[in-house]
Design an enzyme around this catalytic site. Structure first.
Site, PDB file in Angstrom:
ATOM      1  N   ASP A 123     -59.673 -60.852  22.085  1.00  0.00           N
ATOM      2  CA  ASP A 123     -60.842 -60.006  22.311  1.00  0.00           C
ATOM      3  C   ASP A 123     -60.397 -58.544  22.235  1.00  0.00           C
ATOM      4  O   ASP A 123     -59.269 -58.238  21.824  1.00  0.00           O
ATOM      5  CB  ASP A 123     -61.566 -60.368  23.618  1.00  0.00           C
ATOM      6  N   HIS A 124     -61.296 -57.648  22.676  1.00  0.00           N
ATOM      7  CA  HIS A 124     -61.011 -56.208  22.575  1.00  0.00           C
ATOM      8  C   HIS A 124     -59.817 -55.782  23.418  1.00  0.00           C
ATOM      9  O   HIS A 124     -59.275 -54.701  23.225  1.00  0.00           O
ATOM     10  CB  HIS A 124     -62.253 -55.416  23.017  1.00  0.00           C
ATOM     11  N   CYS A 144     -56.256 -62.600  25.433  1.00  0.00           N
ATOM     12  CA  CYS A 144     -57.233 -61.676  26.005  1.00  0.00           C
ATOM     13  C   CYS A 144     -56.533 -60.922  27.125  1.00  0.00           C
ATOM     14  O   CYS A 144     -55.303 -60.892  27.161  1.00  0.00           O
ATOM     15  CB  CYS A 144     -58.508 -62.390  26.453  1.00  0.00           C
ATOM     16  N   THR A 181     -56.176 -61.500  30.369  1.00  0.00           N
ATOM     17  CA  THR A 181     -55.363 -62.399  31.199  1.00  0.00           C
ATOM     18  C   THR A 181     -55.013 -63.709  30.503  1.00  0.00           C
ATOM     19  O   THR A 181     -54.163 -64.450  30.999  1.00  0.00           O
ATOM     20  CB  THR A 181     -56.129 -62.773  32.476  1.00  0.00           C
ATOM     21  N   GLY A 182     -55.704 -64.036  29.432  1.00  0.00           N
ATOM     22  CA  GLY A 182     -55.574 -65.366  28.805  1.00  0.00           C
ATOM     23  C   GLY A 182     -56.473 -66.394  29.457  1.00  0.00           C
ATOM     24  O   GLY A 182     -56.665 -67.489  28.920  1.00  0.00           O
ATOM     25  N   GLY A 205     -59.914 -66.209  30.377  1.00  0.00           N
ATOM     26  CA  GLY A 205     -61.244 -66.395  29.771  1.00  0.00           C
ATOM     27  C   GLY A 205     -61.163 -67.140  28.442  1.00  0.00           C
ATOM     28  O   GLY A 205     -61.960 -68.053  28.170  1.00  0.00           O
ATOM     29  N   HIS A 264     -45.322 -82.168  28.037  1.00  0.00           N
ATOM     30  CA  HIS A 264     -46.009 -83.082  28.964  1.00  0.00           C
ATOM     31  C   HIS A 264     -47.508 -83.185  28.708  1.00  0.00           C
ATOM     32  O   HIS A 264     -48.086 -84.256  28.891  1.00  0.00           O
ATOM     33  CB  HIS A 264     -45.805 -82.622  30.409  1.00  0.00           C
ATOM     34  N   ARG A 289     -44.516 -91.788  29.243  1.00  0.00           N
ATOM     35  CA  ARG A 289     -45.362 -91.776  30.443  1.00  0.00           C
ATOM     36  C   ARG A 289     -46.449 -90.708  30.381  1.00  0.00           C
ATOM     37  O   ARG A 289     -47.441 -90.775  31.115  1.00  0.00           O
ATOM     38  CB  ARG A 289     -44.503 -91.606  31.700  1.00  0.00           C
ATOM     39  N   HIS A 290     -46.241 -89.713  29.510  1.00  0.00           N
ATOM     40  CA  HIS A 290     -47.227 -88.628  29.422  1.00  0.00           C
ATOM     41  C   HIS A 290     -48.444 -89.018  28.587  1.00  0.00           C
ATOM     42  O   HIS A 290     -49.495 -88.398  28.702  1.00  0.00           O
ATOM     43  CB  HIS A 290     -46.572 -87.371  28.852  1.00  0.00           C
TER      44      HIS A 290
HETATM   45  C1  RB5 Z   1     -61.918 -58.143  29.367  1.00  0.00           C
HETATM   46  O1  RB5 Z   1     -62.034 -57.025  30.169  1.00  0.00           O
HETATM   47  C2  RB5 Z   1     -61.247 -59.259  30.125  1.00  0.00           C
HETATM   48  O2  RB5 Z   1     -62.097 -59.743  31.100  1.00  0.00           O
HETATM   49  C3  RB5 Z   1     -60.844 -60.362  29.173  1.00  0.00           C
HETATM   50  O3  RB5 Z   1     -60.002 -59.853  28.206  1.00  0.00           O
HETATM   51  C4  RB5 Z   1     -60.113 -61.531  29.786  1.00  0.00           C
HETATM   52  O4  RB5 Z   1     -59.059 -61.110  30.576  1.00  0.00           O
HETATM   53  C5  RB5 Z   1     -60.951 -62.516  30.449  1.00  0.00           C
HETATM   54  O5  RB5 Z   1     -60.481 -63.527  30.977  1.00  0.00           O
END
Ligand code: RB5
Length: 155
Positions: free
Chosen positions: A8-9, A67, A69-70, A72, A100, A134-135
């Site tokens: 994303d942005h 994104c 945090t990864g 979303g 796994h 097992r996985h």
């Molecule tokens: C965007 O501000 C932020 O919310 C997005 O990039 C991401 O971290 C969402 O999980």
């Protein structure tokens, strides 16, 4: 090996760095956006869904999402049936997510890790092999929840 990638942005630079890194490893990369000309129009669910559909449809061998945090991106991608997306902040979990959990998408947070760590995370996931054994049953159970909304046998 062909992977789809999307951001994303919040993460265009990291997406570009990962594309160069992957191409340097000989991986073909399908860039699903977002692109600068999109001017932030595409929120993370759009891109997560795009990459998820390419992976679940078998058009690519796996996906990389970036994104802030990864989180979303991975949540959105995991809503596409057939996707097993894991957000990782270090290579150990990334490796185990394949060995796994047979993760078919790896997600990273550009506001959480630096570009070199993101490369190590993607490499660890890419270099690992699903161990099966097992996985298998456990991953099958996840996919049963994915396809039916629950588990027939909880034992
Ligand atoms: C965007 O501000 C932020 O919310 C997005 O990039 C991401 O971290 C969402 O999980």
């Amino acid at each position: 090996m062909k992977l789809a990638i999307g951001s994303d942005h919040a993460a265009p630079e990291m997406k570009q760095a990962l594309i160069s890194h992957l191409e340097g490893r000989g991986v073909a990369v399908v860039d699903t956006g977002a692109f600068p000309e999109d001017e932030g129009r595409f929120e993370y669910p759009v891109i997560g869904c795009r990459v998820g559909k390419l992976v679940a449809g078998g058009e690519v061998d796996g996906g990389v999402l970036v994104c802030g945090t990864g989180v979303g991106m991975s949540l959105a991608a995991n809503k596409v049936r057939g996707v097993r997306a894991c957000v990782c902040s270090e290579p150990f979990t990334a490796r185990l997510s394949k060995e796994h959990n047979n993760a078919n998408i790896i997600a990273v947070g550009a506001r959480v890790v630096g570009i070199e760590m993101a490369k190590s995370i993607v490499d660890a996931w890419l270099d690992a092999q699903f161990m099966g054994g097992r996985h298998d049953r456990r991953v099958d159970m996840i996919m049963e929840i994915d396809s039916t909304g629950g588990l027939q046998d909880e034992s």
